[in-house]
Design a protein around this motif. Structure first.
Motif, PDB file in Angstrom:
ATOM      1  N   GLU A 155       1.136  -5.163  -8.138  1.00 52.02           N
ATOM      2  CA  GLU A 155       2.555  -5.231  -8.461  1.00 52.02           C
ATOM      3  C   GLU A 155       3.390  -4.333  -7.550  1.00 52.02           C
ATOM      4  O   GLU A 155       4.537  -4.661  -7.219  1.00 52.02           O
ATOM      5  CB  GLU A 155       2.774  -4.833  -9.919  1.00 52.02           C
ATOM      6  N   ALA A 156       2.813  -3.202  -7.132  1.00 49.92           N
ATOM      7  CA  ALA A 156       3.552  -2.252  -6.299  1.00 49.92           C
ATOM      8  C   ALA A 156       3.436  -2.556  -4.813  1.00 49.92           C
ATOM      9  O   ALA A 156       4.145  -1.945  -4.002  1.00 49.92           O
ATOM     10  CB  ALA A 156       3.041  -0.841  -6.568  1.00 49.92           C
ATOM     11  N   ASP A 158      -4.275  -4.215 -10.848  1.00 49.60           N
ATOM     12  CA  ASP A 158      -3.044  -4.908 -11.225  1.00 49.60           C
ATOM     13  C   ASP A 158      -1.818  -4.088 -10.860  1.00 49.60           C
ATOM     14  O   ASP A 158      -0.827  -4.616 -10.335  1.00 49.60           O
ATOM     15  CB  ASP A 158      -3.059  -5.198 -12.730  1.00 49.60           C
ATOM     16  N   ALA A 159      -1.858  -2.797 -11.125  1.00 50.14           N
ATOM     17  CA  ALA A 159      -0.730  -1.927 -10.790  1.00 50.14           C
ATOM     18  C   ALA A 159      -0.499  -1.889  -9.284  1.00 50.14           C
ATOM     19  O   ALA A 159       0.649  -1.938  -8.813  1.00 50.14           O
ATOM     20  CB  ALA A 159      -0.972  -0.521 -11.319  1.00 50.14           C
ATOM     21  N   CYS A 160      -1.574  -1.805  -8.519  1.00 50.72           N
ATOM     22  CA  CYS A 160      -1.448  -1.782  -7.056  1.00 50.72           C
ATOM     23  C   CYS A 160      -0.880  -3.092  -6.529  1.00 50.72           C
ATOM     24  O   CYS A 160      -0.053  -3.112  -5.606  1.00 50.72           O
ATOM     25  CB  CYS A 160      -2.805  -1.495  -6.422  1.00 50.72           C
ATOM     26  N   LYS A 169      -3.982   1.038 -15.626  1.00 52.30           N
ATOM     27  CA  LYS A 169      -2.697   0.683 -15.016  1.00 52.30           C
ATOM     28  C   LYS A 169      -1.716   1.835 -15.098  1.00 52.30           C
ATOM     29  O   LYS A 169      -0.976   2.114 -14.137  1.00 52.30           O
ATOM     30  CB  LYS A 169      -2.131  -0.563 -15.709  1.00 52.30           C
ATOM     31  N   THR A 170      -1.689   2.527 -16.231  1.00 48.12           N
ATOM     32  CA  THR A 170      -0.794   3.667 -16.377  1.00 48.12           C
ATOM     33  C   THR A 170      -1.133   4.762 -15.376  1.00 48.12           C
ATOM     34  O   THR A 170      -0.240   5.339 -14.731  1.00 48.12           O
ATOM     35  CB  THR A 170      -0.870   4.227 -17.807  1.00 48.12           C
ATOM     36  N   ASN A 193       0.005   3.638 -11.944  1.00 46.72           N
ATOM     37  CA  ASN A 193       1.467   3.651 -11.826  1.00 46.72           C
ATOM     38  C   ASN A 193       2.001   5.067 -11.660  1.00 46.72           C
ATOM     39  O   ASN A 193       2.968   5.295 -10.908  1.00 46.72           O
ATOM     40  CB  ASN A 193       2.104   2.985 -13.044  1.00 46.72           C
ATOM     41  N   ASN A 194       1.391   6.020 -12.348  1.00 49.10           N
ATOM     42  CA  ASN A 194       1.806   7.414 -12.189  1.00 49.10           C
ATOM     43  C   ASN A 194       1.545   7.901 -10.762  1.00 49.10           C
ATOM     44  O   ASN A 194       2.374   8.620 -10.179  1.00 49.10           O
ATOM     45  CB  ASN A 194       1.064   8.306 -13.185  1.00 49.10           C
ATOM     46  N   ILE A 228       1.356   5.951  -8.088  1.00 48.62           N
ATOM     47  CA  ILE A 228       2.285   5.224  -7.218  1.00 48.62           C
ATOM     48  C   ILE A 228       3.659   5.891  -7.233  1.00 48.62           C
ATOM     49  O   ILE A 228       4.313   6.036  -6.193  1.00 48.62           O
ATOM     50  CB  ILE A 228       2.371   3.749  -7.662  1.00 48.62           C
ATOM     51  N   ALA A 229       4.081   6.321  -8.414  1.00 47.34           N
ATOM     52  CA  ALA A 229       5.365   7.014  -8.531  1.00 47.34           C
ATOM     53  C   ALA A 229       5.364   8.327  -7.741  1.00 47.34           C
ATOM     54  O   ALA A 229       6.424   8.785  -7.279  1.00 47.34           O
ATOM     55  CB  ALA A 229       5.685   7.292  -9.996  1.00 47.34           C
TER      56      ALA A 229
END
Length: 340
Positions: free
Chosen positions: A231-232, A227-229, A200-201, A204-205, A207-208
């Motif tokens: 949420e974004a 999960d990160a995808c 996830k980390t 998220n990096n 995605i940022a």
């Protein structure tokens, strides 16, 4: 390497059944799988392997079982448990079990073994190595990502950097660049197949940094990527199995590696008495790898283009790179970074 037929008590029983109508049946054949640390519910290749073995149990009538490995220290004890229980075939899921498999296969030459994603044990007469052209499926999902991205930035999260795993990366990057030469590919190695937080980390990096499509080849770690995808609100690409049920509105597609079919075929070979040692390979041509059948999130245009490329790969018109030398010959140095 010349393949050799493995003849064991299970094989003889199966041959007797087929030829002589013996009272021995497939129900007497026991097949077990030993997972890597991702576990049987990883939503990826361990789970796919178990689903294939369950199908063999339902359709063939064999006894099927699995043992999960919490750490690599569990590999040998788990294998030995099946050996002690007189299993006719023990299938190790993942190259991380290669050393443990070799130790046990050499110590138990009358036991049949198989292993997914490892060919280093192909020299042993009681081991069948189940190998996949994963670069081909990864090329297809990379092609999809290159066409689907709106930001021209996509991502790739790897579970661990090895020659076998880097085939996913070479294929993905090659497909993305062939579809979209302007695409930027962010890359991260989570160094684990069972760390959802790390996945996830990493996602998220990315995605940022603008990624709007991320592919993972990371086993259970990839659940964190998905999960990160989710949420974004961006696209994720699954691996090994059709992962769309995990997040139907998030999974764009998946690079399928039909571990389930390979496990089923191996179990059937034990029952039929025609099991062979050596390397057995699965590719796009025999549907051993492929895009996921779920295509709800793919546009007709993308689906048409990727199917055309798939046909070209099968015909040999497109050759997918699966190592550093072939990738860099086609796309230049410094693009794929995780094998450094």
């Amino acid at each position: 390497m010349k393949k050799s037929v493995i003849v064991t008590a299970a094989t003889v029983a199966a041959l007797s059944l087929a030829a002589l109508g013996s009272t021995v049946s497939a129900e007497d054949v026991k097949v077990g799988i030993v997972t890597d640390v991702g576990g049987v519910n990883d939503g990826s290749f361990n789970q796919s392997a178990w689903e294939g073995l369950q199908r063999a149990q339902d359709e063939l009538g064999i006894t099927a079982s699995y043992l999960e490995s919490a750490t690599d220290a569990d590999y040998i004890p788990n294998i030995e448990t099946f050996v002690d229980e007189d299993y006719d075939m023990i299938i190790c899921i993942g190259y991380q079990l290669a050393d443990a498999l070799r130790q046990e296969a050499e110590a138990n030459p009358d036991v049949n073994f198989a292993i997914v994603d490892d060919s280093t044990n192909a020299d042993l007469d009681n081991v069948t190595c189940l190998m996949f052209e994963q670069a081909q499926a990864s090329y297809l999902v990379g092609y999809v990502a290159g066409l689907a991205t709106e930001s021209n930035t996509i991502g790739f999260v790897l579970g661990m950097s090895t020659d076998t795993m880097n085939e996913f990366g070479y294929g993905y990057c090659a497909g993305a660049l062939d579809a979209n030469p302007d695409v930027k590919i962010l890359q991260a190695n989570a160094n684990s197949f069972a760390d959802t937080a790390a996945g996830k980390t990493a996602a998220n990096n990315m995605i940022a940094d603008g990624a709007d499509v991320i592919f993972h080849a990371a086993g259970g770690t990839g659940l964190g990527v998905i999960d990160a995808c989710k949420e974004a609100g961006i696209w994720a690409i699954g691996v090994d199995s059709d992962q769309s049920p995990i997040a139907p509105e998030t999974i764009l597609t998946s690079a399928m590696k039909r571990v389930d079919n390979s496990v089923y075929d191996t179990a059937k070979a034990v029952v039929d008495g025609n099991l062979e040692a050596g390397v057995k390979s699965f590719s796009l041509e025999d549907a051993g790898v492929d895009l996921a059948p779920t295509t709800d999130n793919l546009t007709d245009e993308i689906l048409t283009k990727v199917n055309e490329v798939k046909d070209q790969i099968i015909a040999g018109e497109v050759v997918v790179p699966k190592d550093k030398e072939s990738f860099e010959a086609a796309h230049g140095e410094g693009i794929y970074q995780l094998a450094e």
